[in-house]
Motif scaffolding. Structure first.
Motif, PDB file in Angstrom:
ATOM      1  N   GLY A  31       0.784  -1.232   0.000  1.00 48.78           N
ATOM      2  CA  GLY A  31       0.000   0.000   0.000  1.00 48.78           C
ATOM      3  C   GLY A  31       0.816   1.282   0.000  1.00 48.78           C
ATOM      4  O   GLY A  31       0.382   2.291   0.553  1.00 48.78           O
ATOM      5  N   ILE A  62       3.240   4.530  -1.379  1.00 48.79           N
ATOM      6  CA  ILE A  62       3.366   5.544  -2.415  1.00 48.79           C
ATOM      7  C   ILE A  62       4.269   4.948  -3.515  1.00 48.79           C
ATOM      8  O   ILE A  62       5.178   4.179  -3.225  1.00 48.79           O
ATOM      9  CB  ILE A  62       3.980   6.811  -1.773  1.00 48.79           C
ATOM     10  CG1 ILE A  62       3.773   8.018  -2.654  1.00 48.79           C
ATOM     11  CG2 ILE A  62       5.459   6.663  -1.438  1.00 48.79           C
ATOM     12  CD1 ILE A  62       3.696   9.284  -1.853  1.00 48.79           C
ATOM     13  N   GLY A 100      -0.308   8.202   7.934  1.00 47.68           N
ATOM     14  CA  GLY A 100      -0.293   6.975   7.142  1.00 47.68           C
ATOM     15  C   GLY A 100       1.116   6.499   6.854  1.00 47.68           C
ATOM     16  O   GLY A 100       1.774   7.001   5.942  1.00 47.68           O
ATOM     17  N   VAL A 101       1.603   5.569   7.669  1.00 48.14           N
ATOM     18  CA  VAL A 101       2.983   5.080   7.526  1.00 48.14           C
ATOM     19  C   VAL A 101       2.993   3.684   6.896  1.00 48.14           C
ATOM     20  O   VAL A 101       3.729   3.417   5.956  1.00 48.14           O
ATOM     21  CB  VAL A 101       3.695   5.034   8.907  1.00 48.14           C
ATOM     22  CG1 VAL A 101       5.104   4.460   8.770  1.00 48.14           C
ATOM     23  CG2 VAL A 101       3.733   6.421   9.536  1.00 48.14           C
ATOM     24  N   ILE A 110       7.276   3.460   3.278  1.00 43.97           N
ATOM     25  CA  ILE A 110       7.999   3.875   2.060  1.00 43.97           C
ATOM     26  C   ILE A 110       8.077   5.403   1.958  1.00 43.97           C
ATOM     27  O   ILE A 110       9.155   5.967   1.789  1.00 43.97           O
ATOM     28  CB  ILE A 110       7.353   3.254   0.790  1.00 43.97           C
ATOM     29  CG1 ILE A 110       7.660   1.765   0.729  1.00 43.97           C
ATOM     30  CG2 ILE A 110       7.886   3.875  -0.493  1.00 43.97           C
ATOM     31  CD1 ILE A 110       7.001   0.900   1.710  1.00 43.97           C
ATOM     32  N   SER A 111       6.937   6.092   2.089  1.00 49.00           N
ATOM     33  CA  SER A 111       6.985   7.563   2.006  1.00 49.00           C
ATOM     34  C   SER A 111       7.874   8.114   3.119  1.00 49.00           C
ATOM     35  O   SER A 111       8.678   9.034   2.888  1.00 49.00           O
ATOM     36  CB  SER A 111       5.579   8.173   2.090  1.00 49.00           C
ATOM     37  OG  SER A 111       4.892   7.681   3.210  1.00 49.00           O
ATOM     38  N   ASP A 128       0.182   6.907  12.550  1.00 45.37           N
ATOM     39  CA  ASP A 128      -0.314   5.730  11.819  1.00 45.37           C
ATOM     40  C   ASP A 128      -1.194   4.867  12.714  1.00 45.37           C
ATOM     41  O   ASP A 128      -0.917   4.676  13.896  1.00 45.37           O
ATOM     42  CB  ASP A 128       0.858   4.886  11.320  1.00 45.37           C
ATOM     43  CG  ASP A 128       0.414   3.832  10.304  1.00 45.37           C
ATOM     44  OD1 ASP A 128      -0.387   4.157   9.409  1.00 45.37           O
ATOM     45  OD2 ASP A 128       0.872   2.685  10.407  1.00 45.37           O
ATOM     46  N   PHE A 129      -2.269   4.373  12.111  1.00 51.14           N
ATOM     47  CA  PHE A 129      -3.142   3.402  12.765  1.00 51.14           C
ATOM     48  C   PHE A 129      -3.062   2.141  11.899  1.00 51.14           C
ATOM     49  O   PHE A 129      -3.804   1.989  10.932  1.00 51.14           O
ATOM     50  CB  PHE A 129      -4.571   3.959  12.831  1.00 51.14           C
ATOM     51  CG  PHE A 129      -5.504   3.093  13.606  1.00 51.14           C
ATOM     52  CD1 PHE A 129      -5.342   2.925  14.971  1.00 51.14           C
ATOM     53  CD2 PHE A 129      -6.545   2.434  12.973  1.00 51.14           C
ATOM     54  CE1 PHE A 129      -6.203   2.117  15.697  1.00 51.14           C
ATOM     55  CE2 PHE A 129      -7.416   1.628  13.692  1.00 51.14           C
ATOM     56  CZ  PHE A 129      -7.241   1.465  15.049  1.00 51.14           C
ATOM     57  N   SER A 141      -5.558   9.594  12.837  1.00 51.60           N
ATOM     58  CA  SER A 141      -5.231  11.011  12.628  1.00 51.60           C
ATOM     59  C   SER A 141      -6.331  11.900  13.203  1.00 51.60           C
ATOM     60  O   SER A 141      -6.052  12.988  13.709  1.00 51.60           O
ATOM     61  CB  SER A 141      -5.041  11.304  11.147  1.00 51.60           C
ATOM     62  OG  SER A 141      -6.241  11.123  10.443  1.00 51.60           O
ATOM     63  N   GLN A 142      -7.570  11.407  13.146  1.00 46.85           N
ATOM     64  CA  GLN A 142      -8.694  12.214  13.665  1.00 46.85           C
ATOM     65  C   GLN A 142      -8.486  12.550  15.149  1.00 46.85           C
ATOM     66  O   GLN A 142      -8.918  13.593  15.615  1.00 46.85           O
ATOM     67  CB  GLN A 142     -10.022  11.449  13.518  1.00 46.85           C
ATOM     68  CG  GLN A 142     -10.484  11.270  12.083  1.00 46.85           C
ATOM     69  CD  GLN A 142      -9.994   9.972  11.435  1.00 46.85           C
ATOM     70  OE1 GLN A 142      -8.959   9.448  11.824  1.00 46.85           O
ATOM     71  NE2 GLN A 142     -10.721   9.486  10.451  1.00 46.85           N
ATOM     72  N   ASP A 192      -1.522  10.424   3.835  1.00 44.60           N
ATOM     73  CA  ASP A 192      -1.621   9.107   3.177  1.00 44.60           C
ATOM     74  C   ASP A 192      -2.235   8.092   4.150  1.00 44.60           C
ATOM     75  O   ASP A 192      -1.726   6.991   4.305  1.00 44.60           O
ATOM     76  CB  ASP A 192      -0.235   8.628   2.691  1.00 44.60           C
ATOM     77  CG  ASP A 192      -0.370   7.504   1.670  1.00 44.60           C
ATOM     78  OD1 ASP A 192      -1.484   7.261   1.180  1.00 44.60           O
ATOM     79  OD2 ASP A 192       0.643   6.851   1.366  1.00 44.60           O
TER      80      ASP A 192
HETATM   81  C1  LIG Z   1      -1.737   3.772   2.193  1.00 39.16           C
HETATM   82  S1  LIG Z   1      -1.051   3.244   3.696  1.00 39.16           S
HETATM   83  C2  LIG Z   1       0.321   4.353   3.918  1.00 39.16           C
HETATM   84  C3  LIG Z   1       1.457   4.069   2.987  1.00 39.16           C
HETATM   85  C4  LIG Z   1       2.709   4.858   3.283  1.00 39.16           C
HETATM   86  N1  LIG Z   1       2.491   6.287   3.199  1.00 39.16           N
HETATM   87  C5  LIG Z   1       3.817   4.430   2.343  1.00 39.16           C
HETATM   88  O1  LIG Z   1       4.112   5.158   1.375  1.00 39.16           O
HETATM   89  O2  LIG Z   1       4.365   3.351   2.559  1.00 39.16           O
HETATM   90  C6  LIG Z   1      -2.221   3.907   4.851  1.00 39.16           C
HETATM   91  C7  LIG Z   1      -1.873   3.698   6.300  1.00 39.16           C
HETATM   92  O3  LIG Z   1      -2.734   4.527   7.100  1.00 39.16           O
HETATM   93  C8  LIG Z   1      -3.315   3.732   8.116  1.00 39.16           C
HETATM   94  N2  LIG Z   1      -4.600   4.360   8.518  1.00 39.16           N
HETATM   95  C9  LIG Z   1      -5.854   4.053   8.143  1.00 39.16           C
HETATM   96  N3  LIG Z   1      -6.727   4.892   8.717  1.00 39.16           N
HETATM   97  C10 LIG Z   1      -6.002   5.750   9.468  1.00 39.16           C
HETATM   98  C11 LIG Z   1      -6.334   6.856  10.291  1.00 39.16           C
HETATM   99  N4  LIG Z   1      -7.583   7.254  10.476  1.00 39.16           N
HETATM  100  N5  LIG Z   1      -5.325   7.512  10.907  1.00 39.16           N
HETATM  101  C12 LIG Z   1      -4.027   7.136  10.734  1.00 39.16           C
HETATM  102  N6  LIG Z   1      -3.652   6.088   9.974  1.00 39.16           N
HETATM  103  C13 LIG Z   1      -4.635   5.413   9.335  1.00 39.16           C
HETATM  104  C14 LIG Z   1      -3.466   2.373   7.462  1.00 39.16           C
HETATM  105  O4  LIG Z   1      -3.711   1.330   8.371  1.00 39.16           O
HETATM  106  C15 LIG Z   1      -2.110   2.274   6.775  1.00 39.16           C
HETATM  107  O5  LIG Z   1      -1.138   1.894   7.698  1.00 39.16           O
END
Ligand SMILES: C[S@@+](CC[C@H](N)C(=O)[O-])C[C@H]1O[C@@H](n2cnc3c(N)ncnc32)[C@H](O)[C@@H]1O
Length: 266
Positions: free
Chosen positions: A87, A89, A113-114, A118-119, A139-140, A187-188, A207
């Protein structure tokens, strides 16, 4: 009859392969050719000078290797039958973000979003090269094999997960972690206290939860504390209209690293 079906399936697979190749070629070129990122650099060679730095080329190689190990079986599924993906970037988008950070040299950076990281790895490499800046990531995470209650994640969440036994950001090279703080939670809930503690930020990347409401919420929270000339960037802007709507609302010009990654400068 079976032969007929088989040939049809083979043909369809072949066509999708060529479509994929065509699009991935576009993506390969888009950091420079198909995007507006170049307009924020003095000229094309300034952008190229960052994109061609040996450290970022090596990071791309390292991450590509880790990705191969991550997904040994491409047919693997998550508990809710999504394709198991890291998942992340796209690597070229990561290089685009890297170049932006190399140029603007932000000091306080926030990311939501970690997942596998990668990002974060691209951002942290740019900070390491700049010799300044700190990244705060929220990150969640969703962990492979764990059964979550309905409603734990946003409704349209795909298969982005981290392997069991790993922590968010596990792909980030060890030598880049000293400028990084990871905050576990949604994040909320975690973004408002973080930005009130930081007071001002220079760079933001969304992300996480790609629902319209969450994306708009994050942009609005961050914009209030973003410094003048600070950058607000977002992955997955094609999921809904929140990024375009926000640019219109704030009267800011949208720039694009690729069709899926946009940013504005306050
Ligand atoms: C698309 S992935 C992030 C990819 C990352 N940026 C990378 O490039 O590798 C989204 C991440 O956000 C987490 N996530 C989902 N809802 C979230 C929220 N409300 N707050 C924070 N993180 C959340 C997901 O579980 C996941 O770990």
């Amino acid at each position: 009859m079976n032969d007929f079906v088989f040939t049809k399936v083979k043909k369809a697979k072949l066509i999708s392969f060529f479509i994929y190749k065509y699009h991935s070629n576009l993506f390969r070129k888009n950091v420079i050719n198909n995007s507006s990122i170049k307009t924020v650099f003095c000229n094309k060679s300034e952008l190229l000078s960052y994109l061609n730095e040996s450290e970022v080329i090596n990071l791309v190689k390292e991450l590509s290797e880790k990705r191969k190990k991550f997904r040994k079986n491409p047919k693997e599924r998550t508990n809710i039958w999504n394709s198991y993906r890291w998942g992340a970037i796209k690597l070229n988008n990561g290089k685009g973000l890297y170049s932006l950070i190399r140029k603007f040299k932000p000091e306080v950076l926030v990311e939501t979003g970690v997942c596998n990281g990668i990002s974060s790895a691209f951002i942290l490499l740019a900070l390491h090269k700049n010799k300044k800046g700190k990244l705060y990531s929220i990150d969640f995470p969703k962990i492979k094999g764990v059964n979550y209650e309905n409603g734990t994640f946003w409704q349209d969440k795909g298969g982005a997960e981290i392997p069991k036994g790993k922590k968010p950001g596990w792909v980030i090279p060890e030598n880049l972690r000293d400028r990084w703080t990871l905050i576990h939670g949604k994040s909320q809930e975690e973004l408002p206290p973080l930005i009130s503690e930081l007071k001002e930020i220079d760079f933001f990347l969304h992300d996480s939860d790609h629902s319209y409401d969450c994306m708009m919420f994050e942009y609005e929270e961050v914009f209030n504390v973003l410094k003048t000339k600070g950058i607000l960037a977002s992955d997955d802007i094609v999921w809904n209209n929140s990024f375009d709507d926000f640019c219109k609302k704030t009267n800011k010009k949208p720039y694009y690293i690729s069709p899926n990654v946009g940013f504005l400068i306050k």
